[in-house]
Design a protein around this motif. Structure first.
Motif, PDB file in Angstrom:
ATOM      1  N   TRP A  48      23.676  79.176  37.179  1.00  0.00           N
ATOM      2  CA  TRP A  48      24.424  80.415  36.971  1.00  0.00           C
ATOM      3  C   TRP A  48      24.960  80.518  35.553  1.00  0.00           C
ATOM      4  O   TRP A  48      25.021  81.611  34.999  1.00  0.00           O
TER       5      TRP A  48
ATOM      6  N   LYS B 227      33.097  82.151  36.696  1.00  0.00           N
ATOM      7  CA  LYS B 227      32.165  82.715  37.678  1.00  0.00           C
ATOM      8  C   LYS B 227      31.243  81.651  38.253  1.00  0.00           C
ATOM      9  O   LYS B 227      31.053  81.572  39.469  1.00  0.00           O
ATOM     10  N   SER B 228      30.665  80.845  37.398  1.00  0.00           N
ATOM     11  CA  SER B 228      29.719  79.837  37.894  1.00  0.00           C
ATOM     12  C   SER B 228      30.437  78.773  38.717  1.00  0.00           C
ATOM     13  O   SER B 228      29.895  78.305  39.729  1.00  0.00           O
TER      14      SER B 228
ATOM     15  N   LEU C 117      35.044  83.191  31.090  1.00  0.00           N
ATOM     16  CA  LEU C 117      34.704  84.017  32.244  1.00  0.00           C
ATOM     17  C   LEU C 117      33.412  83.529  32.904  1.00  0.00           C
ATOM     18  O   LEU C 117      33.323  83.451  34.137  1.00  0.00           O
ATOM     19  N   ILE C 118      32.429  83.180  32.097  1.00  0.00           N
ATOM     20  CA  ILE C 118      31.172  82.657  32.639  1.00  0.00           C
ATOM     21  C   ILE C 118      31.408  81.335  33.346  1.00  0.00           C
ATOM     22  O   ILE C 118      30.875  81.094  34.441  1.00  0.00           O
TER      23      ILE C 118
ATOM     24  N   PHE D 237      24.068  83.718  33.401  1.00  0.00           N
ATOM     25  CA  PHE D 237      25.081  84.608  32.852  1.00  0.00           C
ATOM     26  C   PHE D 237      25.038  84.657  31.333  1.00  0.00           C
ATOM     27  O   PHE D 237      25.274  85.707  30.734  1.00  0.00           O
TER      28      PHE D 237
ATOM     29  N   ARG E 252      33.166  79.300  40.494  1.00  0.00           N
ATOM     30  CA  ARG E 252      33.520  79.933  41.756  1.00  0.00           C
ATOM     31  C   ARG E 252      32.335  79.951  42.714  1.00  0.00           C
ATOM     32  O   ARG E 252      32.459  79.597  43.892  1.00  0.00           O
ATOM     33  N   TYR E 253      31.159  80.312  42.217  1.00  0.00           N
ATOM     34  CA  TYR E 253      29.977  80.360  43.073  1.00  0.00           C
ATOM     35  C   TYR E 253      29.588  78.960  43.549  1.00  0.00           C
ATOM     36  O   TYR E 253      29.179  78.780  44.696  1.00  0.00           O
TER      37      TYR E 253
END
Length: 151
Positions: free
Chosen positions: A142, A95-96, A91-92, A146, A98-99
């Motif tokens: 990120w 997220k990173s 998940l981390i 996170f 995606r950003y």
């Protein structure tokens, strides 16, 4: 510090050092780069291609050395503990990534602005290079954030 945070910090530092070293080599050591050469589109094409090859090859070698160092340092630990990724880690990563993809896409769109305003093409290459570099760095930042936040 977890292995994932160590990998992110290692990737962050090596990215800065490799890009900084390459920029120093091209613009500092070679020094015969004049303004007419910098304004040439062929210079920027070769610059980015060489940078891409350098980054890929150097990152592979450096991460192999990192894995060997971690294995020697933690030889009493189980190998699964060093490479284990659970749902939180995935998940981390997601997220990173995606950003950082948002930054890269924004940079690509922003790189079209100088071309559409009749500026020279080297501004497009410089913009793509800057946002690509920021995207790679922010991905690692990120990840570190996170993991320390506990997201």
């Amino acid at each position: 510090m977890s292995i994932q945070v160590q990998k992110a910090v290692f990737n962050f530092v090596t990215t800065i050092l490799l890009l900084g070293g390459y920029l120093f080599y091209v613009f500092g050591i070679q020094g015969d780069i004049n303004l007419s050469k910098v304004l040439d589109i062929q210079f920027w094409g070769i610059f980015i291609l060489k940078l891409t090859v350098l980054m890929v090859v150097a990152k592979i070698i450096l991460f192999i050395l990192f894995a060997i160092f971690k294995k020697v340092k933690n030889r009493n630990m189980d190998e699964e503990d060093l490479e284990f990724m659970d749902e939180r880690d995935k998940l981390i990563e997601m997220k990173s990534d995606r950003y950082s993809h948002w930054i890269a896409m924004f940079g690509f769109v922003a790189s079209m602005i100088p071309v559409s305003m009749s500026y020279s093409v080297q501004y497009m290459f410089i913009t793509i290079l800057i946002f690509g570099f920021l995207s790679a760095l922010m991905s690692d930042v990120w990840k570190i954030y996170f993991y320390n936040k506990g997201a």
